[in-house]
Design an enzyme around this catalytic site. Structure first.
Site, PDB file in Angstrom:
ATOM      1  N   VAL A   1       0.834  -1.207   0.000  1.00 40.59           N
ATOM      2  CA  VAL A   1       0.000   0.000   0.000  1.00 40.59           C
ATOM      3  C   VAL A   1       0.870   1.259   0.000  1.00 40.59           C
ATOM      4  CG1 VAL A   1      -1.877  -1.197   1.205  1.00 40.59           C
ATOM      5  CG2 VAL A   1      -0.178   0.052   2.547  1.00 40.59           C
TER       6      VAL A   1
ATOM      7  N   HIS B   1      -4.517  -4.395  -1.894  1.00 43.75           N
ATOM      8  CA  HIS B   1      -4.855  -4.104  -0.494  1.00 43.75           C
ATOM      9  C   HIS B   1      -5.046  -2.617  -0.201  1.00 43.75           C
ATOM     10  CE1 HIS B   1      -3.004  -8.257   0.727  1.00 43.75           C
ATOM     11  NE2 HIS B   1      -4.175  -8.362   0.132  1.00 43.75           N
TER      12      HIS B   1
ATOM     13  N   CYS C   1     -15.640  13.000   8.305  1.00 45.62           N
ATOM     14  CA  CYS C   1     -15.960  13.362   6.920  1.00 45.62           C
ATOM     15  C   CYS C   1     -16.622  14.745   6.869  1.00 45.62           C
ATOM     16  CB  CYS C   1     -16.898  12.312   6.343  1.00 45.62           C
ATOM     17  SG  CYS C   1     -17.469  12.644   4.679  1.00 45.62           S
TER      18      CYS C   1
ATOM     19  N   CYS D   1     -20.465  14.098   5.597  1.00 44.70           N
ATOM     20  CA  CYS D   1     -21.500  13.374   6.352  1.00 44.70           C
ATOM     21  C   CYS D   1     -21.133  13.134   7.821  1.00 44.70           C
ATOM     22  CB  CYS D   1     -21.805  12.042   5.668  1.00 44.70           C
ATOM     23  SG  CYS D   1     -20.585  10.763   5.999  1.00 44.70           S
TER      24      CYS D   1
ATOM     25  N   GLU E   1      14.024 -15.051   2.342  1.00 45.06           N
ATOM     26  CA  GLU E   1      13.916 -16.298   3.108  1.00 45.06           C
ATOM     27  C   GLU E   1      12.630 -16.993   2.702  1.00 45.06           C
ATOM     28  OE1 GLU E   1      14.884 -15.745   7.441  1.00 45.06           O
ATOM     29  OE2 GLU E   1      15.034 -13.670   6.740  1.00 45.06           O
TER      30      GLU E   1
HETATM   31  C1  BJW Z   1      12.436 -10.027   0.963  1.00 52.07           C
HETATM   32  C2  BJW Z   1      13.292  -8.990   1.235  1.00 52.07           C
HETATM   33  C3  BJW Z   1      14.045  -8.546   0.157  1.00 52.07           C
HETATM   34  C4  BJW Z   1      12.323  -9.397   3.050  1.00 52.07           C
HETATM   35  N1  BJW Z   1      13.890  -9.118  -1.032  1.00 52.07           N
HETATM   36  N2  BJW Z   1      12.327 -10.588  -0.215  1.00 52.07           N
HETATM   37  C5  BJW Z   1      -8.365 -18.653   2.563  1.00 52.07           C
HETATM   38  C6  BJW Z   1      -7.710 -19.462   3.461  1.00 52.07           C
HETATM   39  C7  BJW Z   1      -7.418 -18.987   4.756  1.00 52.07           C
HETATM   40  C8  BJW Z   1      -7.784 -17.708   5.151  1.00 52.07           C
HETATM   41  C9  BJW Z   1      -8.442 -16.904   4.269  1.00 52.07           C
HETATM   42  C10 BJW Z   1      -8.721 -17.381   2.995  1.00 52.07           C
HETATM   43  N3  BJW Z   1      -9.355 -16.393   2.314  1.00 52.07           N
HETATM   44  C11 BJW Z   1      -9.461 -15.302   3.123  1.00 52.07           C
HETATM   45  C12 BJW Z   1      -8.925 -15.585   4.330  1.00 52.07           C
HETATM   46  C13 BJW Z   1      -8.859 -14.651   5.489  1.00 52.07           C
HETATM   47  C14 BJW Z   1      -7.746 -13.647   5.380  1.00 52.07           C
HETATM   48  C15 BJW Z   1      -6.430 -14.391   5.359  1.00 52.07           C
HETATM   49  O1  BJW Z   1      -5.770 -14.545   4.377  1.00 52.07           O
HETATM   50  N4  BJW Z   1      -5.998 -14.843   6.507  1.00 52.07           N
HETATM   51  C16 BJW Z   1      -4.705 -15.542   6.609  1.00 52.07           C
HETATM   52  C17 BJW Z   1      -3.819 -14.815   7.613  1.00 52.07           C
HETATM   53  C18 BJW Z   1      -4.945 -16.984   6.935  1.00 52.07           C
HETATM   54  N5  BJW Z   1      -7.882 -12.797   4.203  1.00 52.07           N
HETATM   55  C19 BJW Z   1      -8.658 -11.726   4.210  1.00 52.07           C
HETATM   56  O2  BJW Z   1      -9.316 -11.417   5.184  1.00 52.07           O
HETATM   57  C20 BJW Z   1      -8.747 -10.903   2.918  1.00 52.07           C
HETATM   58  N6  BJW Z   1     -10.126 -10.689   2.605  1.00 52.07           N
HETATM   59  C21 BJW Z   1     -10.881 -11.643   2.104  1.00 52.07           C
HETATM   60  O3  BJW Z   1     -10.457 -12.687   1.705  1.00 52.07           O
HETATM   61  O4  BJW Z   1     -12.196 -11.317   2.054  1.00 52.07           O
HETATM   62  C22 BJW Z   1     -13.163 -12.304   1.730  1.00 52.07           C
HETATM   63  C23 BJW Z   1     -14.520 -11.631   1.780  1.00 52.07           C
HETATM   64  C24 BJW Z   1     -15.373 -11.785   0.727  1.00 52.07           C
HETATM   65  C25 BJW Z   1     -16.630 -11.158   0.755  1.00 52.07           C
HETATM   66  C26 BJW Z   1     -17.000 -10.392   1.867  1.00 52.07           C
HETATM   67  C27 BJW Z   1     -16.137 -10.231   2.915  1.00 52.07           C
HETATM   68  C28 BJW Z   1     -14.877 -10.853   2.873  1.00 52.07           C
HETATM   69  C29 BJW Z   1      -8.152  -9.512   3.134  1.00 52.07           C
HETATM   70  C30 BJW Z   1      -6.708  -9.540   3.367  1.00 52.07           C
HETATM   71  C31 BJW Z   1      -6.170  -8.125   3.577  1.00 52.07           C
HETATM   72  C32 BJW Z   1      -4.761  -8.139   4.091  1.00 52.07           C
HETATM   73  N7  BJW Z   1      -4.327  -6.845   4.400  1.00 52.07           N
HETATM   74  C33 BJW Z   1      -2.990  -6.659   4.974  1.00 52.07           C
HETATM   75  C34 BJW Z   1      -2.987  -5.484   6.021  1.00 52.07           C
HETATM   76  C35 BJW Z   1      -3.372  -4.180   5.550  1.00 52.07           C
HETATM   77  C36 BJW Z   1      -2.300  -3.492   4.736  1.00 52.07           C
HETATM   78  C37 BJW Z   1      -1.357  -2.642   5.536  1.00 52.07           C
HETATM   79  O5  BJW Z   1      -1.580  -2.337   6.687  1.00 52.07           O
HETATM   80  O6  BJW Z   1      -0.342  -2.296   4.927  1.00 52.07           O
HETATM   81  O7  BJW Z   1      -2.046  -6.470   3.931  1.00 52.07           O
HETATM   82  S1  BJW Z   1      -2.370  -8.061   5.817  1.00 52.07           S
HETATM   83  C38 BJW Z   1      -0.696  -7.759   5.452  1.00 52.07           C
HETATM   84  O8  BJW Z   1      -0.196  -8.977   4.878  1.00 52.07           O
HETATM   85  C39 BJW Z   1      -0.680  -6.673   4.375  1.00 52.07           C
HETATM   86  C40 BJW Z   1       0.166  -7.339   3.298  1.00 52.07           C
HETATM   87  O9  BJW Z   1      -0.167  -6.811   2.036  1.00 52.07           O
HETATM   88  C41 BJW Z   1      -0.139  -8.796   3.465  1.00 52.07           C
HETATM   89  C42 BJW Z   1       0.887  -9.728   2.883  1.00 52.07           C
HETATM   90  O10 BJW Z   1       2.119  -9.600   3.553  1.00 52.07           O
HETATM   91  P1  BJW Z   1       3.464  -9.782   2.731  1.00 52.07           P
HETATM   92  O11 BJW Z   1       3.573  -8.736   1.711  1.00 52.07           O
HETATM   93  O12 BJW Z   1       3.565 -11.177   2.268  1.00 52.07           O
HETATM   94  O13 BJW Z   1       4.581  -9.449   3.858  1.00 52.07           O
HETATM   95  P2  BJW Z   1       5.294 -10.416   4.916  1.00 52.07           P
HETATM   96  O14 BJW Z   1       5.908  -9.539   5.945  1.00 52.07           O
HETATM   97  O15 BJW Z   1       4.393 -11.473   5.384  1.00 52.07           O
HETATM   98  O16 BJW Z   1       6.444 -11.139   4.062  1.00 52.07           O
HETATM   99  C43 BJW Z   1       7.560 -10.439   3.542  1.00 52.07           C
HETATM  100  C44 BJW Z   1       8.436 -11.389   2.744  1.00 52.07           C
HETATM  101  O17 BJW Z   1       9.474 -10.632   2.160  1.00 52.07           O
HETATM  102  C45 BJW Z   1       9.108 -12.468   3.618  1.00 52.07           C
HETATM  103  O18 BJW Z   1       8.902 -13.740   3.021  1.00 52.07           O
HETATM  104  C46 BJW Z   1      10.592 -12.080   3.592  1.00 52.07           C
HETATM  105  O19 BJW Z   1      11.477 -13.211   3.573  1.00 52.07           O
HETATM  106  C47 BJW Z   1      10.698 -11.322   2.310  1.00 52.07           C
HETATM  107  N8  BJW Z   1      11.750 -10.325   2.207  1.00 52.07           N
HETATM  108  N9  BJW Z   1      13.156  -8.665   2.613  1.00 52.07           N
HETATM  109  C48 BJW Z   1      13.006 -10.165  -1.144  1.00 52.07           C
HETATM  110  N10 BJW Z   1      14.930  -7.536   0.323  1.00 52.07           N
HETATM  111 ZN    ZN Z   2     -18.809  10.682   4.546  1.00 49.48          ZN
END
Ligand code: BJW
Ligand code: ZN
Length: 242
Positions: A97, A113, A142, A145, A213
């Site tokens: 984001v 996201h 807001c 509203c 990793e």
């Molecule tokens: C390097 C490096 C370098 C370091 N070079 N590499 C199916 C199965 C199970 C659960 C679910 C499912 N479907 C949905 C769910 C629930 C849930 C979910 O997934 N839960 C799991 C935890 C199990 N998902 C949701 O709720 C999603 N919504 C949804 O599915 O809605 C369904 C619905 C339908 C209809 C009505 C209502 C609902 C929404 C998910 C939103 C996630 N948002 C977040 C937080 C907000 C953003 C913010 O604050 O910035 O987004 S979560 C957080 O994790 C953030 C990230 O975008 C996201 C992913 O993280 P990311 O990018 O992978 O980071 P890290 O830290 O985990 O990993 C970093 C990696 O980089 C590591 O591997 C390092 O090794 C590496 N690295 N340096 C290369 N230099």
């Molecule tokens: Zn509003």
């Protein structure tokens, strides 16, 4: 190992927090991560926001401040170059984001996201660009509203934009076996993004993972895994192809 781009290849890239690490932004999980020692649901769920909106705004205010201080890195720039070369045979899907891909110049980008620098009214849903920080009372409201304002971020339990998911599905299906899917800097723990690699397999495409990793449970679902920094690997990978 070489990532081969041929005339019919369509390349879909999925990025995560690791791609911004070399710009100086923290990842979420693991040692030194943004969420170390914090209950994630408290900061990134609608329930958490309802309970402690001030805490959530403090967290996102800090992230806004940090994101403004950093710059896109070589990994972001490499992806812009690929978009330039491949045109509509390229699609960038990001979970980040922070806006760094956009600042680097990526245009064909799906921000799965949401946006750190956008605020949304939780009542009338109006969205606007906003770099301000809200660290003190009163909470921002807001102008139209009086609804409580929130970061325009997709939190746990919230639906992703359906049009985004449809666009990705369309891109993948139309590519079929010519699809190359490359995930970089993501731990593969958050769905639906983490499930995209399985779609690639269903479409008989090829998949690559680049991660410092690579988590075993995620890496095992890819055809090729390159361990290292995305800012170092992405530019070299791209140099080798046509
Ligand atoms: C390097 C490096 C370098 C370091 N070079 N590499 C199916 C199965 C199970 C659960 C679910 C499912 N479907 C949905 C769910 C629930 C849930 C979910 O997934 N839960 C799991 C935890 C199990 N998902 C949701 O709720 C999603 N919504 C949804 O599915 O809605 C369904 C619905 C339908 C209809 C009505 C209502 C609902 C929404 C998910 C939103 C996630 N948002 C977040 C937080 C907000 C953003 C913010 O604050 O910035 O987004 S979560 C957080 O994790 C953030 C990230 O975008 C996201 C992913 O993280 P990311 O990018 O992978 O980071 P890290 O830290 O985990 O990993 C970093 C990696 O980089 C590591 O591997 C390092 O090794 C590496 N690295 N340096 C290369 N230099
Ligand atoms: Zn509003």
């Amino acid at each position: 190992m070489e990532l081969r781009i041929e005339e019919k290849t369509r390349l879909c890239v999925l990025t995560g927090a690791g791609v911004s690490a070399e710009s100086g932004l923290q990842t979420f999980r693991g040692q030194g991560g943004l969420w170390e020692g914090i209950a994630v649901e408290q900061l990134a769920s609608p329930q958490g926001f309802a309970q402690t909106p001030q805490l959530v705004w403090r967290f996102y205010s800090k992230r806004r401040r940090l994101a403004k201080e950093v710059h896109p890195n070589a990994g972001h720039h490499a992806l812009v170059e690929w978009e330039r070369r491949l045109g509509d045979r390229f699609l960038l899907v990001t979970q980040n984001v922070d806006g760094l891909h956009q600042r680097a110049g990526s245009k064909q980008i799906i921000p799965l996201h949401g946006h750190l620098m956008e605020t949304r009214c939780s009542r009338c849903q109006q969205i606007f660009f906003d770099e301000r920080t809200y660290e003190e009372e009163p909470l921002p409201r807001c102008k139209e509203c009086e609804g409580l304002l929130r970061p325009n971020i997709v939190w746990f339990g919230e639906a992703l934009d359906k049009r985004h998911l449809e666009r990705i599905a369309e891109f993948m299906q139309s590519a079929g076996e010519h699809l190359v899917f490359l995930a970089a800097g993501t731990s593969g723990q958050v769905y639906p993004a983490a499930g995209l690699v399985d779609e690639v397999r269903r479409n008989r495409g090829k998949s690559w993972l680049i991660d410092l990793e690579p988590p075993a449970f995620y890496a095992s679902r890819f055809d090729h895994v390159l361990q290292g920094k995305s800012g170092e690997i992405l530019p070299t990978l791209f140099r080798g192809s046509h």
